[in-house]
Design a protein around this motif. Structure first.
Motif, PDB file in Angstrom:
ATOM      1  N   PHE A  22      12.098  24.214 -23.623  1.00  0.00           N
ATOM      2  CA  PHE A  22      11.661  25.618 -24.314  1.00  0.00           C
ATOM      3  C   PHE A  22      11.025  24.863 -25.262  1.00  0.00           C
ATOM      4  O   PHE A  22      10.450  24.930 -26.602  1.00  0.00           O
ATOM      5  N   LEU A  23      11.809  23.452 -26.516  1.00  0.00           N
ATOM      6  CA  LEU A  23      11.788  23.183 -27.640  1.00  0.00           C
ATOM      7  C   LEU A  23      10.275  21.848 -27.302  1.00  0.00           C
ATOM      8  O   LEU A  23       9.072  22.096 -27.481  1.00  0.00           O
ATOM      9  N   SER A  24      10.382  21.138 -25.533  1.00  0.00           N
ATOM     10  CA  SER A  24       8.517  21.045 -25.872  1.00  0.00           C
ATOM     11  C   SER A  24       7.628  21.923 -25.346  1.00  0.00           C
ATOM     12  O   SER A  24       6.717  21.849 -25.869  1.00  0.00           O
ATOM     13  N   SER A  25       7.411  23.662 -24.798  1.00  0.00           N
ATOM     14  CA  SER A  25       6.820  24.269 -25.153  1.00  0.00           C
ATOM     15  C   SER A  25       6.570  24.714 -26.653  1.00  0.00           C
ATOM     16  O   SER A  25       5.549  25.054 -26.633  1.00  0.00           O
ATOM     17  N   ILE A  65      -7.595  19.898 -24.053  1.00  0.00           N
ATOM     18  CA  ILE A  65      -6.293  19.511 -23.395  1.00  0.00           C
ATOM     19  C   ILE A  65      -4.696  19.222 -23.945  1.00  0.00           C
ATOM     20  O   ILE A  65      -3.195  19.392 -22.613  1.00  0.00           O
ATOM     21  N   ILE A  66      -4.286  19.647 -25.051  1.00  0.00           N
ATOM     22  CA  ILE A  66      -3.074  21.131 -24.879  1.00  0.00           C
ATOM     23  C   ILE A  66      -2.744  21.929 -23.745  1.00  0.00           C
ATOM     24  O   ILE A  66      -1.206  21.859 -23.126  1.00  0.00           O
ATOM     25  N   VAL A  67      -4.234  23.319 -24.134  1.00  0.00           N
ATOM     26  CA  VAL A  67      -3.854  23.788 -22.601  1.00  0.00           C
ATOM     27  C   VAL A  67      -3.619  23.321 -21.065  1.00  0.00           C
ATOM     28  O   VAL A  67      -2.843  23.666 -20.060  1.00  0.00           O
ATOM     29  N   ILE A  68      -4.619  22.214 -20.733  1.00  0.00           N
ATOM     30  CA  ILE A  68      -3.950  21.581 -19.196  1.00  0.00           C
ATOM     31  C   ILE A  68      -2.813  20.965 -19.424  1.00  0.00           C
ATOM     32  O   ILE A  68      -2.538  21.217 -18.501  1.00  0.00           O
ATOM     33  N   PHE A  69      -2.485  20.548 -20.176  1.00  0.00           N
ATOM     34  CA  PHE A  69      -0.940  19.742 -20.441  1.00  0.00           C
ATOM     35  C   PHE A  69       0.269  20.694 -20.414  1.00  0.00           C
ATOM     36  O   PHE A  69       1.241  20.369 -19.894  1.00  0.00           O
ATOM     37  N   LEU A 291       1.760   9.086 -18.693  1.00  0.00           N
ATOM     38  CA  LEU A 291       1.647   9.008 -19.838  1.00  0.00           C
ATOM     39  C   LEU A 291       2.247   8.154 -21.255  1.00  0.00           C
ATOM     40  O   LEU A 291       1.513   8.283 -21.688  1.00  0.00           O
ATOM     41  N   SER A 292       3.131   7.096 -20.517  1.00  0.00           N
ATOM     42  CA  SER A 292       3.640   6.574 -21.422  1.00  0.00           C
ATOM     43  C   SER A 292       2.411   5.618 -21.894  1.00  0.00           C
ATOM     44  O   SER A 292       1.941   5.273 -22.983  1.00  0.00           O
ATOM     45  N   ALA A 293       2.056   5.288 -20.424  1.00  0.00           N
ATOM     46  CA  ALA A 293       0.871   4.446 -20.863  1.00  0.00           C
ATOM     47  C   ALA A 293      -0.616   4.959 -21.458  1.00  0.00           C
ATOM     48  O   ALA A 293      -1.330   3.775 -22.125  1.00  0.00           O
ATOM     49  N   ILE A 294      -1.130   6.303 -21.395  1.00  0.00           N
ATOM     50  CA  ILE A 294      -1.342   6.539 -21.981  1.00  0.00           C
ATOM     51  C   ILE A 294      -1.527   7.443 -23.701  1.00  0.00           C
ATOM     52  O   ILE A 294      -2.528   6.494 -24.792  1.00  0.00           O
ATOM     53  N   PHE A 537       3.426  14.867 -25.756  1.00  0.00           N
ATOM     54  CA  PHE A 537       3.235  13.455 -24.349  1.00  0.00           C
ATOM     55  C   PHE A 537       3.913  13.425 -24.091  1.00  0.00           C
ATOM     56  O   PHE A 537       4.767  12.972 -23.254  1.00  0.00           O
ATOM     57  N   PHE A 538       4.711  11.832 -25.888  1.00  0.00           N
ATOM     58  CA  PHE A 538       5.960  11.571 -25.743  1.00  0.00           C
ATOM     59  C   PHE A 538       7.392  12.444 -25.561  1.00  0.00           C
ATOM     60  O   PHE A 538       8.204  12.614 -24.793  1.00  0.00           O
ATOM     61  N   ILE A 539       6.931  13.480 -26.108  1.00  0.00           N
ATOM     62  CA  ILE A 539       8.327  14.195 -26.631  1.00  0.00           C
ATOM     63  C   ILE A 539       8.168  14.928 -24.799  1.00  0.00           C
ATOM     64  O   ILE A 539       9.524  15.089 -24.240  1.00  0.00           O
ATOM     65  N   ALA A 540       6.900  15.146 -24.230  1.00  0.00           N
ATOM     66  CA  ALA A 540       7.407  16.126 -23.495  1.00  0.00           C
ATOM     67  C   ALA A 540       7.933  15.453 -21.639  1.00  0.00           C
ATOM     68  O   ALA A 540       8.668  15.810 -21.019  1.00  0.00           O
ATOM     69  N   SER A 541       7.532  13.987 -22.249  1.00  0.00           N
ATOM     70  CA  SER A 541       8.142  12.681 -20.787  1.00  0.00           C
ATOM     71  C   SER A 541       9.168  12.611 -21.035  1.00  0.00           C
ATOM     72  O   SER A 541       9.789  12.837 -20.181  1.00  0.00           O
ATOM     73  N   GLY A 542       9.550  12.579 -22.143  1.00  0.00           N
ATOM     74  CA  GLY A 542      11.337  12.697 -22.291  1.00  0.00           C
ATOM     75  C   GLY A 542      12.302  14.280 -22.473  1.00  0.00           C
ATOM     76  O   GLY A 542      12.693  13.597 -21.738  1.00  0.00           O
TER      77      GLY A 542
END
Length: 647
Positions: A22-25, A65-69, A291-294, A537-542
């Protein structure tokens, strides 16, 4: 109980699992809205903010990018979450709920979460958009602050776009529920996980792909970038995927065979459970590592390119202020005394000062070796070895000693001229002249001015003979001044520029501080806009890792409850949990760091410079952020685990 109340009750019951998703969304919606609010801001659409054009394209790109991700993130999260609820759906089916009703329940749940995430995201977006606009006002150097606005188009686009996205994914995932039989749903959580296996061939592919990718990155340069970029990307992705799905199992099997490690204290439980955790979460670990590498590569690239661009600018413009004029003491461009006075009045100092006079070689031609002579419509400059070496000493470059009677070419701005000898011909003071060129050196001792694109250095004795045929008024004189705190001298430079007559403006180079300001503004805007995407990306990966931890919480609680019954202490459980969660959190980050380091090495090759310190700064910041996320997630998970183990 209605479907709506049942859906809301399910969300409340599983809120801890839903929270990270929910927070990532919410964060995705908030960033999308803030960008959209700027793009549809009345002052931007009306053209009142002209500087907005500098970042409009970048923001539109970020919106895509946000929409695709978000699509991929929501799709994955929904699929993973529904998979953990198969037993619950099996019970609903056993109590008489039809497949259509099950799908309806899932769609209600997702619609409720989507509506809440969109509402909170847009609300937070409105709240923080003013801060965003204030930062843009500073970065764009606008005279008037960008006013607060909540454009209807931005709200509509954000709410409509994300709701459609959530619903499409919800319908697609709901349709998958109905394809599973009740017995399979009920037994889903009880299925044995089986033995950990790996394919030697896929392990070999992983090693070969990563080795090939890293090798290609080490040899990548400006010339082969287009040829190697795509193969590196493909081999890294393939190698990383099989690293987590195959090679990791091989490593765990190796550890299991090492009795001194495997049977030491609680290692057996750690590695036994870790193998299944990695196997179950291999795809998510793969995504997190990429994602981390990106994130690290993108931030590092922008940061390093900014540092490299500033370094090159200072190298090619060694003086803050530089100008040229004809005549040894004419001062027709600007009076040096007045220049010093203005600099002093504004509180700055001249830390380096240079003056070099030379002879112009008009309408010259150069012939290198056996090649045909090439004619040039402008002038070349000939200066003495003494003057050149003074400039070299001021700019920290090596001195030279030209051969008697011959010229040495200074390749300040030339890169394609050859090292071999040649001949230069032209006219000096109306008389034809020709000189042998003995070689060339690469140096940047003076800013680029009107007639020093081709600068030749002559030995002092020959130069004095040449000088005797040229009157002082025909000499070409270059002046250079390096100011203290030159990065802050924009106002002083502006004052000095106004002292230069219009017809002599082309003979000055006062642009270094202005170029720096424009460069800083561009980089700051890029980093500012890109920072939110990197943060997303960082928040989403976590969140993905956090999400997976809590979807397996009940299973882990049951296992640790059994361990408590046979005498395991809370301290030992804490150690096992921290070790397992730490490995799951940091292994993809370490893999991402390895990818980023090789990417930065390729960037160094392309830029022909070494920027490892700046790369490590970016990586260090990322590790600190990941550690904070780990501490937060691990603490929350531990509380839930101990609560369940003690129940």
């Amino acid at each position: 109980m209605t479907f709506r109340s049942l859906a809301l009750s399910n969300i409340r019951g599983n809120w801890r699992s839903y929270s990270a998703f929910f927070l990532s969304s919410v964060f995705s919606v908030m960033i999308f809205y803030i960008y959209a609010a700027f793009l549809y801001h009345p002052e931007v659409t009306s053209g009142h903010i002209m500087a907005a054009s500098k970042i409009r394209t970048g923001m539109v790109f970020c919106e895509y990018i946000i929409v695709i991700f978000s699509f991929l993130f929501v799709l994955y999260s929904n699929s993973a979450f529904l998979k953990t609820r198969q037993q619950e759906f099996g019970l609903f089916s056993l109590f008489g709920m039809t497949k259509v009703q099950l799908r309806k329940l899932v769609i209600y749940e997702n619609a409720a979460i989507a509506a809440l995430a969109i509402a909170v995201g847009i609300g937070l977006g409105m709240l923080f958009s003013k801060l965003f606009f204030m930062a843009l006002t500073v970065l764009l150097n606008l005279q008037e602050a960008i006013s607060f606005a909540a454009p209807i188009k931005a709200i509509g686009l954000t709410a409509g776009g994300f709701f459609v996205l959530f619903m499409l994914i919800s319908i697609w995932t709901a349709l998958r529920i109905g394809r599973t039989e009740i017995i399979d749903l009920l037994k889903a959580a009880r299925k044995p996980k089986g033995q950990l296996v790996f394919s030697p061939w896929l392990v070999a592919i992983s090693v070969v792909c990563l080795s090939a990718a890293y090798s290609m990155a080490l040899v990548m340069n400006d010339g082969n970038f287009m040829l190697l970029a795509l193969p590196i990307l493909i081999t890294v992705v393939i190698g990383t995927y099989f690293l987590f799905t195959q090679l990791s199992i091989l490593l765990l099997r190796y550890i299991q065979k090492r009795s001194s490690i495997y049977y030491k204290r609680t290692n057996m439980i750690v590695f036994a459970q870790l193998g299944y955790k990695i196997k179950d979460n291999a795809r998510i670990l793969f995504i997190v590592s990429i994602l981390s590498a990106i994130v690290m590569t993108a931030l590092g690239t922008v940061y390093v390119m900014n540092i490299g661009a500033k370094k090159n600018m200072i190298e090619y413009s060694p003086f803050s202020l530089a100008y040229s004029e004809k005549g040894l003491n004419t001062h027709e461009v600007i009076d040096p005394g007045k220049l010093r006075q203005v600099v002093k009045e504004d509180g700055y100092k001249i830390v380096r000062e240079a003056k070099a006079a030379g002879v112009l070689l008009n309408r010259f031609s150069v012939k290198w070796g056996d090649e045909e002579a090439r004619d040039y419509d402008y002038d070349a400059l000939v200066i003495s070895a003494t003057d050149y070496n003074k400039l070299a000493a001021l700019t920290g470059q090596p001195s030279i000693q030209p051969e008697n009677g011959k010229l040495t070419l200074i390749k300040s701005f030339l890169s394609k001229e050859r090292e071999q000898a040649g001949i230069v011909k032209g006219s000096i003071n109306g008389k034809e002249a020709a000189f042998d060129i003995s070689g060339s050196v690469e140096a940047h001792v003076m800013n680029y001015l009107e007639s020093n694109y081709f600068t030749f250095v002559m030995d002092d004795f020959s130069y004095m003979k040449l000088l005797s045929s040229v009157p002082e008024d025909e000499l070409y004189v270059m002046y250079g001044y390096e100011l203290s705190n030159w990065e802050k001298t924009a106002a002083t430079v502006e004052r000095l520029s106004k002292l230069v007559p219009e017809q002599f403006q082309s003979q000055t180079d006062f642009s270094r501080v202005k170029t720096l300001q424009e460069m800083n503004q561009t980089v700051s805007l890029t980093l500012f806009i890109g920072m939110f995407i990197s943060l997303l990306f960082f928040i989403a990966s976590g969140s993905m890792i956090y999400f997976k931890l809590f979807t397996e919480l009940q299973e882990d609680q049951a296992q640790f409850k059994a361990l408590v019954r046979i005498g395991m202490t809370k301290g030992e459980i804490r150690k096992i949990v921290v070790t397992q969660v730490g490995i799951v959190f940091f292994v993809p980050v370490i893999v991402g760091i390895c990818h980023a380091l090789f990417a930065m090495k390729a960037l160094d090759n392309i830029m022909e410079s070494s920027n490892w310190i700046y790369s490590f700064v970016v990586i260090g910041i990322y590790i600190v952020m990941q550690t904070l996320y780990f501490i937060t997630a691990c603490s929350s998970y531990m509380k839930s685990m101990l609560r369940g183990a003690n129940a």
